[in-house]
Scaffold this active site. Sequence first.
Site, PDB file in Angstrom:
ATOM      1  N   ALA A  82       0.865  -1.180   0.000  1.00  0.00           N
ATOM      2  CA  ALA A  82       0.000   0.000   0.000  1.00  0.00           C
ATOM      3  C   ALA A  82       0.902   1.230   0.000  1.00  0.00           C
ATOM      4  O   ALA A  82       2.054   1.162   0.430  1.00  0.00           O
ATOM      5  CB  ALA A  82      -0.876  -0.020   1.236  1.00  0.00           C
ATOM      6  N   GLY A 122       0.586  -5.065   0.939  1.00  0.00           N
ATOM      7  CA  GLY A 122      -0.633  -4.984   0.144  1.00  0.00           C
ATOM      8  C   GLY A 122      -0.457  -5.603  -1.242  1.00  0.00           C
ATOM      9  O   GLY A 122      -1.443  -5.998  -1.878  1.00  0.00           O
ATOM     10  N   GLU A 125      -0.995  -9.237  -0.662  1.00  0.00           N
ATOM     11  CA  GLU A 125      -2.422  -9.385  -0.346  1.00  0.00           C
ATOM     12  C   GLU A 125      -3.255  -9.305  -1.624  1.00  0.00           C
ATOM     13  O   GLU A 125      -4.213 -10.056  -1.813  1.00  0.00           O
ATOM     14  CB  GLU A 125      -2.847  -8.302   0.659  1.00  0.00           C
ATOM     15  CG  GLU A 125      -2.193  -8.513   2.031  1.00  0.00           C
ATOM     16  CD  GLU A 125      -2.488  -7.383   3.003  1.00  0.00           C
ATOM     17  OE1 GLU A 125      -2.092  -6.239   2.696  1.00  0.00           O
ATOM     18  OE2 GLU A 125      -3.091  -7.634   4.054  1.00  0.00           O
ATOM     19  N   GLU A 145       4.483  -5.751   7.034  1.00  0.00           N
ATOM     20  CA  GLU A 145       3.742  -4.657   7.678  1.00  0.00           C
ATOM     21  C   GLU A 145       4.142  -4.397   9.129  1.00  0.00           C
ATOM     22  O   GLU A 145       4.131  -3.252   9.592  1.00  0.00           O
ATOM     23  CB  GLU A 145       2.228  -4.914   7.621  1.00  0.00           C
ATOM     24  CG  GLU A 145       1.583  -4.630   6.282  1.00  0.00           C
ATOM     25  CD  GLU A 145       1.573  -5.839   5.364  1.00  0.00           C
ATOM     26  OE1 GLU A 145       2.392  -6.765   5.586  1.00  0.00           O
ATOM     27  OE2 GLU A 145       0.775  -5.863   4.424  1.00  0.00           O
TER      28      GLU A 145
HETATM   29  N1  3HC Z   1       4.669   3.328  -0.310  1.00  0.00           N
HETATM   30  C1  3HC Z   1       5.155   4.517  -0.695  1.00  0.00           C
HETATM   31  N2  3HC Z   1       6.405   4.694  -1.145  1.00  0.00           N
HETATM   32  C2  3HC Z   1       7.168   3.606  -1.216  1.00  0.00           C
HETATM   33  C3  3HC Z   1       6.732   2.331  -0.839  1.00  0.00           C
HETATM   34  C4  3HC Z   1       5.405   2.210  -0.361  1.00  0.00           C
HETATM   35  N3  3HC Z   1       4.888   1.037   0.015  1.00  0.00           N
HETATM   36  N4  3HC Z   1       7.737   1.447  -1.017  1.00  0.00           N
HETATM   37  C5  3HC Z   1       8.773   2.146  -1.503  1.00  0.00           C
HETATM   38  N5  3HC Z   1       8.431   3.445  -1.630  1.00  0.00           N
HETATM   39  C6  3HC Z   1       9.253   4.550  -2.142  1.00  0.00           C
HETATM   40  C7  3HC Z   1      10.459   4.809  -1.269  1.00  0.00           C
HETATM   41  O1  3HC Z   1      10.135   5.682  -0.217  1.00  0.00           O
HETATM   42  C8  3HC Z   1      11.433   5.406  -2.245  1.00  0.00           C
HETATM   43  O2  3HC Z   1      11.040   6.745  -2.444  1.00  0.00           O
HETATM   44  P1  3HC Z   1      12.149   7.865  -2.674  1.00  0.00           P
HETATM   45  O3  3HC Z   1      12.839   7.482  -3.947  1.00  0.00           O
HETATM   46  O4  3HC Z   1      11.382   9.128  -2.725  1.00  0.00           O
HETATM   47  O5  3HC Z   1      13.076   7.772  -1.485  1.00  0.00           O
HETATM   48  C9  3HC Z   1      11.131   4.664  -3.537  1.00  0.00           C
HETATM   49  O6  3HC Z   1       9.810   4.120  -3.385  1.00  0.00           O
HETATM   50  C10 3HC Z   1      12.092   3.533  -3.830  1.00  0.00           C
HETATM   51  O7  3HC Z   1      12.167   2.704  -2.679  1.00  0.00           O
HETATM   52  P2  3HC Z   1      13.541   2.146  -2.112  1.00  0.00           P
HETATM   53  O8  3HC Z   1      14.565   3.223  -2.116  1.00  0.00           O
HETATM   54  O9  3HC Z   1      13.240   1.473  -0.835  1.00  0.00           O
HETATM   55  O10 3HC Z   1      13.901   1.095  -3.268  1.00  0.00           O
HETATM   56  P3  3HC Z   1      14.632  -0.289  -3.162  1.00  0.00           P
HETATM   57  O11 3HC Z   1      14.700  -0.790  -4.548  1.00  0.00           O
HETATM   58  O12 3HC Z   1      15.869  -0.160  -2.350  1.00  0.00           O
HETATM   59  O13 3HC Z   1      13.655  -1.251  -2.299  1.00  0.00           O
HETATM   60  C11 3HC Z   1      11.559  -2.256  -1.693  1.00  0.00           C
HETATM   61  C12 3HC Z   1      12.448  -1.670  -2.810  1.00  0.00           C
HETATM   62  C13 3HC Z   1      12.214  -3.516  -1.111  1.00  0.00           C
HETATM   63  C14 3HC Z   1      10.224  -2.610  -2.278  1.00  0.00           C
HETATM   64  C15 3HC Z   1      11.416  -1.225  -0.554  1.00  0.00           C
HETATM   65  O14 3HC Z   1      11.030  -0.006  -1.105  1.00  0.00           O
HETATM   66  C16 3HC Z   1      10.416  -1.585   0.491  1.00  0.00           C
HETATM   67  O15 3HC Z   1      10.719  -2.376   1.371  1.00  0.00           O
HETATM   68  N6  3HC Z   1       9.205  -0.987   0.430  1.00  0.00           N
HETATM   69  C17 3HC Z   1       8.218  -1.101   1.417  1.00  0.00           C
HETATM   70  C18 3HC Z   1       7.629  -2.479   1.478  1.00  0.00           C
HETATM   71  C19 3HC Z   1       6.542  -2.518   2.532  1.00  0.00           C
HETATM   72  O16 3HC Z   1       6.780  -2.296   3.696  1.00  0.00           O
HETATM   73  N7  3HC Z   1       5.312  -2.824   2.101  1.00  0.00           N
HETATM   74  C20 3HC Z   1       4.204  -2.839   2.960  1.00  0.00           C
HETATM   75  C21 3HC Z   1       3.531  -1.521   2.907  1.00  0.00           C
HETATM   76  S1  3HC Z   1       2.246  -1.367   4.089  1.00  0.00           S
HETATM   77  C22 3HC Z   1       0.981  -2.203   3.402  1.00  0.00           C
HETATM   78  O17 3HC Z   1       1.082  -2.724   2.325  1.00  0.00           O
HETATM   79  C23 3HC Z   1      -0.253  -2.214   4.216  1.00  0.00           C
HETATM   80  C24 3HC Z   1      -1.233  -3.192   3.702  1.00  0.00           C
HETATM   81  O18 3HC Z   1      -1.270  -4.348   4.503  1.00  0.00           O
HETATM   82  C25 3HC Z   1      -2.592  -2.604   3.697  1.00  0.00           C
END
Ligand code: 3HC
Length: 714
Positions: A82, A122, A125, A145
Site C-alpha cells: 500500500a 498490500g 495481499e 507490515e
Molecule cells: N509506499 C510509498 N512509497 C514507497 C513504498 C510504499 N509502500 N515502497 C517504496 N516506496 C518509495 C520509497 O520511499 C522510495 O522513495 P524515494 O525514492 O522518494 O526515497 C522509492 O519508493 C524507492 O524505494 P527504495 O529506495 O526502498 O527502493 P529499493 O529498490 O531499495 O527497495 C523495496 C524496494 C524492497 C520494495 C522497498 O522499497 C520496500 O521495502 N518498500 C516497502 C515495502 C513494505 O513495507 N510494504 C508494505 C507496505 S504497508 C501495506 O502494504 C499495508 C497493507 O497491509 C494494507
Amino acid sequence: NVDHKLEPTSIQHSDVKAQEEVVTYEVNKQVAVIRMGSKPVNAVSSHLKSSIEEKVSEANKDTNVKAIVLMSAIPGFFIAGADITEFKPKTKTEDPTTRLPSRLEGSTKPIVAAIDGFCLGGGLETAMGCTARVATPNSRLGLPELNLGIIPGWGGTQRLPRLIGVKKAMELMLTMKPISGKEAHDLKLVDQLCESNQLLSTAIQLALSIDMSKNIKSLHRQDRLESKAELEQIFAHLEKMVDPRQPQQRQALNAVKAGVTRGGDEGLVAEEEESFNVHKPTAKALQHLFFAERATSKIPNVPAYNKKINSVGVIGGGTMGGGIAIACLENGIKVTLKEVNQKFLDAGLERIKNTFKSKLERKRINQKQFDAALNNLTGTISYEGFQTLDCVIEAVLEIVDLKKSVFKDLSKHCNKECILGTNTSTIDIESIASDLDCRDRIIGLHFFSPANVMPLLEIIRTSHTSNEIIAAGLQLSKQLRKTPVVVKNCVGFAVNRIFFPYGGAAGFLVDRGVHPYRIDKALKNFGFGVGPFRMSDIVGLDVGVMTSNSMKGAYSDRAYDGQLKQIMVDQKRLGDKVGRGYYIKGKPDEEGIADLIKASQNRANNPKPLKNQNEFTDADIQEILLLPVVNEACRVVQENLVYRVSDLDVASVMGMNFPRFRGGIVAWADVFLGAKKTFEKLDRLYQETGMEMFKPCEYLKKCADNNKSLESGL
Ligand code: 3HC
Ligand code: NAI
C-alpha cells in the site's frame, strides 16, 4: 567551491502520487492483460486501486474476455505494498470487503497475478485476492507490515494462513522477511514458476485453464490449515513469542486466530478492528524510520557519481581494517591491505581468509564466491600499486601523528582522484591533513565494529571535503550495502557524540546507588540487545576510557564518567578480552563487583541521592540514560552538523542498536514523550542534580516553547 551549509529539515519524501501512474489494458488471446505502471514501485495509492478496479470491471463486462492477468509494467516490482505516504490515522473502521484483494476475489472471471520482483504487503495481499499466482523464482514475496507498526490490513492475516498454514504465515509476518518465488512455490503460495520471458504466456495459459465453478476463494480455503490439535500448539507457542513492546505482533496474532476460529469473512472484520486499534505511537515511529532511512543519502548540491569504486586500499589490518576489507570483498571490490611488516600483514590476511573460510563452511557463501573474494585480496608492506586505487581507507592506531604521516604518504602515492578516507573514531579530521594539498579529497569513513556486519557508514565532511568526494562516499556505502549518514566534522561525529552522555548517565546512576545489572536490565527491557555495562565489557573498558577522555576534552562541561569505570580499570577488569569486567564471560559476578561498587559510591560521596535504589523504575532508569542523549542530539542539530534531524534517528538505530520500534533517538522522545515533556523531564533532572548533561539545550527549549516537534528542525 565547497558548500558547507547543512540544512536540518524534517524529511521530505517525494510525492509518489504526483508521479506517473498508468494502468493499461489490452486483450491477448481472450485474456485481459492489466499492467500497473505506477512509478517507482507500484505502491497502491487510492488512485492506483481505483484504476485497477476499473480495468477489472471492464474485463468482467467484456464479452471477448475469458480471463484476466494482473501484472506490472515496472521491471523488478509487482507491487511494493500500500502507498505508505497516504497513511493517516483512521477515524473509524471501514468495510473490509471494499479492499482491493476482496474486490479482485469477487471477480466472476479468473484473475492470475503474474509476479516478477517485489510483491510485498498490500502487493502480496492483492496477489492472494487473485484466483491464482505465477511467479519468477527470484521474486520476493512477503508481509513486512509489522515493520511499519501496523498489521496486514487487506486480508493478509486471513488469506496467507489459508494458503500456507498458520505456522508458516505467522513466521512470514513476524520475521518480516520476504521469501523467494521458488520458496513461495514450494509452499504452494505460488501456483506456477517460470522465467521472466515466459511470465505473460504462462499466466495467460493458467488463466484460461481455470474453471471458476470449481474455484474456492483463498479466504474460504480449509485444506491447508493445520489440524485443531496442531493449531492449539502453534497458538500456545506464538502467545509466548510475541513481544509485548511491539503491540502490532499480538494484534496480527489476534486477527489470525479470529479468522481460523470464526471463518475468513469474520476474520476480515477482526483484522480491520485490530488494524484500527494498532498502537499509534509505534506505527508513527516505525513509519518515520522507513522514510528516514531512505532520506539519508539525499544530500543537496552533491553531484551524481557515475563511477563504480572497484579497488580499495586498506591501511592497517587490525580489527577495523580487517572488517572493512571483508565488507569490500563481500561486495566484489578489490582490496589491497597494507601493514607495517610482513608478520602483521600475514596475520591480517589470515584473519580475513579465515572469516571467508568459516562463511564457506557455514554455507553462507558458495565456493565461487569464496574464490572470487580471495582472488580480490592482496597484501603489501609498501605503497606499491596505490597509484591505481579508487579509494583508500586508513584504519591504523588512533594516534594523531601516525595518521598524519599516513596521509602525507597517501598524498604522494595515490592518484589525484583517489578518495582518501579515515576510519578514526575520535581524531579531528581537519587536523590530520591541515597542510596537505589533497585535503579536498579527505573524508571520514567511520565504520562500526564489526565493520562487515554493522549497517551504518558515518561519512564525515571537513570544511575542505568536496561535494564530489561526498558523492563518492555515498557511492561506496551503496556498493557496501550500508546506510550512510553524512555529518560535519566534530569530536565524536554523530553516533559517539550523541551517545557519550549515555555511559556518563549510567556511571552517575551507579554513584547514586543503582546497581549496574539493574541498569542493564532496564535498558534491555527498553529494547537494546545489551545494556551499557555489558556493552562496555564487549568493547573493552580501556577503549571506553580512551573514547570518553576525548569526549571530555571536547565537551568538558557535560562529560561525566562516574567513579566505577576507573576503579574497574585499576583492577584490570577490562572486559571480555581479559575474561572479566562487570561480568565474567557474560555472566553476572555479583560478589566480585560488590566491593568495587561500594568503593565507587564512597568515592562519589554524593550528598544528594536521587532516590532509594529500589524506587527506580525501568522508565526512570531509561529516561536518565537516554534523555541526555536526546539533549546531545538536539545540540548536534543546533550546531547544524547534520542534514536532517532524522539522520540521527537512523544513526542511533544502525550504529548503536537503538531499538528500531522506538523510531530512533529523537523520534522516540518526540513520539513517546513530546518536546515539552522531554524538556520538563530534563530540566527537573538538572534542577535535582546540577549535572550539565541534563541541562536542556537551546534547540530543545525552543521546540518545547514553540510547541514544535524535535524533528521539525525548527
Ligand atoms: N509506499 C510509498 N512509497 C514507497 C513504498 C510504499 N509502500 N515502497 C517504496 N516506496 C518509495 C520509497 O520511499 C522510495 O522513495 P524515494 O525514492 O522518494 O526515497 C522509492 O519508493 C524507492 O524505494 P527504495 O529506495 O526502498 O527502493 P529499493 O529498490 O531499495 O527497495 C523495496 C524496494 C524492497 C520494495 C522497498 O522499497 C520496500 O521495502 N518498500 C516497502 C515495502 C513494505 O513495507 N510494504 C508494505 C507496505 S504497508 C501495506 O502494504 C499495508 C497493507 O497491509 C494494507
Ligand atoms: P587495531 O590495533 O586492531 O589495528 C591497527 C592496525 O594498524 C595494527 O594492525 C597496526 O599494525 C596497523 N598499523 C599501524 N601503523 C600502520 C601503518 N603505518 N601502515 C599500515 N598499518 C599500520 O586497531 P582498530 O581497533 O582496528 O582501530 C583502527 C582505527 O579504527 C582507529 O583509528 C580506531 O579509533 C578506529 N575505530 C575503531 C573501532 C573499534 O571498535 N575498534 C570502531 C571505529 C573506529
